[in-house]
Design an enzyme around this catalytic site. Structure first.
Site, PDB file in Angstrom:
ATOM      1  N   ASN A 126       0.852  -1.184   0.000  1.00  0.00           N
ATOM      2  CA  ASN A 126       0.000   0.000   0.000  1.00  0.00           C
ATOM      3  C   ASN A 126       0.888   1.234   0.000  1.00  0.00           C
ATOM      4  O   ASN A 126       1.659   1.438   0.935  1.00  0.00           O
ATOM      5  CB  ASN A 126      -0.891  -0.019   1.246  1.00  0.00           C
ATOM      6  CG  ASN A 126      -1.888   1.126   1.245  1.00  0.00           C
ATOM      7  OD1 ASN A 126      -1.514   2.272   0.957  1.00  0.00           O
ATOM      8  ND2 ASN A 126      -3.129   0.839   1.578  1.00  0.00           N
ATOM      9  N   HIS A 149      -5.546   3.565  -1.627  1.00  0.00           N
ATOM     10  CA  HIS A 149      -6.862   3.879  -1.083  1.00  0.00           C
ATOM     11  C   HIS A 149      -7.240   5.272  -1.572  1.00  0.00           C
ATOM     12  O   HIS A 149      -6.721   6.269  -1.075  1.00  0.00           O
ATOM     13  CB  HIS A 149      -6.804   3.832   0.451  1.00  0.00           C
ATOM     14  CG  HIS A 149      -8.117   4.048   1.104  1.00  0.00           C
ATOM     15  ND1 HIS A 149      -8.268   4.068   2.469  1.00  0.00           N
ATOM     16  CD2 HIS A 149      -9.357   4.275   0.603  1.00  0.00           C
ATOM     17  CE1 HIS A 149      -9.548   4.280   2.774  1.00  0.00           C
ATOM     18  NE2 HIS A 149     -10.216   4.402   1.649  1.00  0.00           N
ATOM     19  N   ALA A 207      -1.911  -2.550   9.744  1.00  0.00           N
ATOM     20  CA  ALA A 207      -0.984  -2.445  10.887  1.00  0.00           C
ATOM     21  C   ALA A 207      -0.020  -3.621  11.004  1.00  0.00           C
ATOM     22  O   ALA A 207       0.601  -3.829  12.043  1.00  0.00           O
ATOM     23  CB  ALA A 207      -1.738  -2.247  12.194  1.00  0.00           C
ATOM     24  N   ARG A 224       3.330  18.973   1.014  1.00  0.00           N
ATOM     25  CA  ARG A 224       3.740  20.221   0.351  1.00  0.00           C
ATOM     26  C   ARG A 224       2.862  20.530  -0.859  1.00  0.00           C
ATOM     27  O   ARG A 224       3.137  21.479  -1.579  1.00  0.00           O
ATOM     28  CB  ARG A 224       5.196  20.114  -0.125  1.00  0.00           C
ATOM     29  CG  ARG A 224       6.219  20.189   0.994  1.00  0.00           C
ATOM     30  CD  ARG A 224       6.337  21.602   1.525  1.00  0.00           C
ATOM     31  NE  ARG A 224       7.288  21.651   2.610  1.00  0.00           N
ATOM     32  CZ  ARG A 224       8.614  21.857   2.420  1.00  0.00           C
ATOM     33  NH1 ARG A 224       9.096  21.966   1.185  1.00  0.00           N
ATOM     34  NH2 ARG A 224       9.439  21.900   3.451  1.00  0.00           N
ATOM     35  N   HIS A 246       0.994   6.252   1.722  1.00  0.00           N
ATOM     36  CA  HIS A 246       1.732   7.242   2.532  1.00  0.00           C
ATOM     37  C   HIS A 246       2.960   7.809   1.844  1.00  0.00           C
ATOM     38  O   HIS A 246       3.572   8.750   2.351  1.00  0.00           O
ATOM     39  CB  HIS A 246       2.006   6.668   3.922  1.00  0.00           C
ATOM     40  CG  HIS A 246       0.709   6.360   4.615  1.00  0.00           C
ATOM     41  ND1 HIS A 246      -0.235   7.340   4.842  1.00  0.00           N
ATOM     42  CD2 HIS A 246       0.176   5.207   5.029  1.00  0.00           C
ATOM     43  CE1 HIS A 246      -1.301   6.769   5.404  1.00  0.00           C
ATOM     44  NE2 HIS A 246      -1.082   5.495   5.517  1.00  0.00           N
TER      45      HIS A 246
END
Ligand SMILES: CC(=O)[C@@H](O)[C@H](O)COP(=O)(O)O
Ligand SMILES: NCC(=O)COP(=O)(O)O
Length: 251
Positions: free
Chosen positions: A7, A43, A199, A18, A10
């Site tokens: 994934n 996602h 997680a 920014r 992030h």
């Protein structure tokens, strides 16, 4: 052999900090692929806090790796999925104020609506998945609405593992691990594919990877975090090594 879906949400979180052009999730997908990822997960949230529509489009057009699109069960997201045709679409719950996905999708409470959404995605040739808690009634409802894949929410297991000081033998951890295992057995008995995610990290992944019949793990935050120090290619390769080791030790 168990697969790893990375994934890369992030990576986009860092770019959005920014509102600029880098780091580019497309570069991340290629690096993850080279590192051994079997698929990429993104996602596309309703609030677009990280992954943007253009990211999904570029990933589809510019990369050669399986794409799993996590999405809320909304008409907007169904239209985007049917246009871009990811290999898989996974229905997840969304809450505007949540830090990350907090629980599994409540299928039991909305079976008719979800049956219709799943049918539209399947008619578009997209493998359908849903992110659910390790609850027997949710697994049974997932089968009824027609999804082909269930991803079991491993957050409760991961949090228990951390609270137990990474001691897998602690009863609270074993309880959560057995809940995931039981959900997996039920998923397979109903003819669906058993996936897991949320997680998972370098310390807690192996007991999940060793579960009988598990097909794919979706891991993001821990891999992107490690990549800050060792690079994404290496971070992915290390996670794959741990998963392969867990499977081989469990034989
Ligand atoms: C469903 C799941 O556990 C993750 O993919 C979650 O959707 C991550 O959400 P964020 O990427 O917003 O943290
Ligand atoms: N569906 C789980 C996922 O894609 C990654 O979740 P996380 O590892 O970022 O918690």
């Amino acid at each position: 052999m168990i697969e790893l879906g990375v994934n890369i949400d992030h990576v986009a979180t860092l770019r959005q900090a920014r509102r600029t052009y880098e780091p580019d999730p497309v570069w991340a997908a290629v690096e993850a692929h080279i590192g051994g990822a079997d698929g990429i997960t993104v996602h596309l949230r309703e609030d677009r806090r990280h992954i943007q529509d253009a990211d999904v489009r570029k990933l589809r057009d510019l990369t050669q790796i399986k794409l799993n699109l996590e999405m809320a069960a909304t008409d907007e997201m169904v239209a985007i999925a049917c246009e871009l045709r990811p290999e898989m679409a996974m229905l997840v719950p969304e809450g505007r104020q949540e830090v990350t996905t907090e629980g599994g999708l409540d299928i039991v409470g909305q079976e008719a609506r979800l049956t219709n959404i799943v049918a539209k995605l399947r008619d578009a040739g997209i493998v359908t998945s849903t992110f659910i808690d390790a609850e027997p009634d949710q697994v049974a409802a997932a089968a009824r609405v027609g999804v082909q894949v269930c991803e079991i929410h491993t957050g409760p297991y991961a949090h228990a593992f951390h609270a137990a000081g990474r001691d897998i033998e602690r009863p609270a951890v074993q309880t959560e691990l057995q809940r995931v295992a039981a959900a997996g057995q039920q998923i397979r008995s109903l003819g669906m594919r058993f996936n897991a995610g949320h997680a998972l990290n370098y310390y807690n992944v192996q007991p999940i990877a060793a579960l009988p019949g598990i097909r794919e793990l979706h891991i993001g935050h821990a891999i992107v975090s490690r990549s800050v120090f060792v690079g994404l290619r290496e971070a992915v390769a290390e996670m794959k090594r741990l998963m392969r080791e867990a499977v081989s030790l469990n034989r």
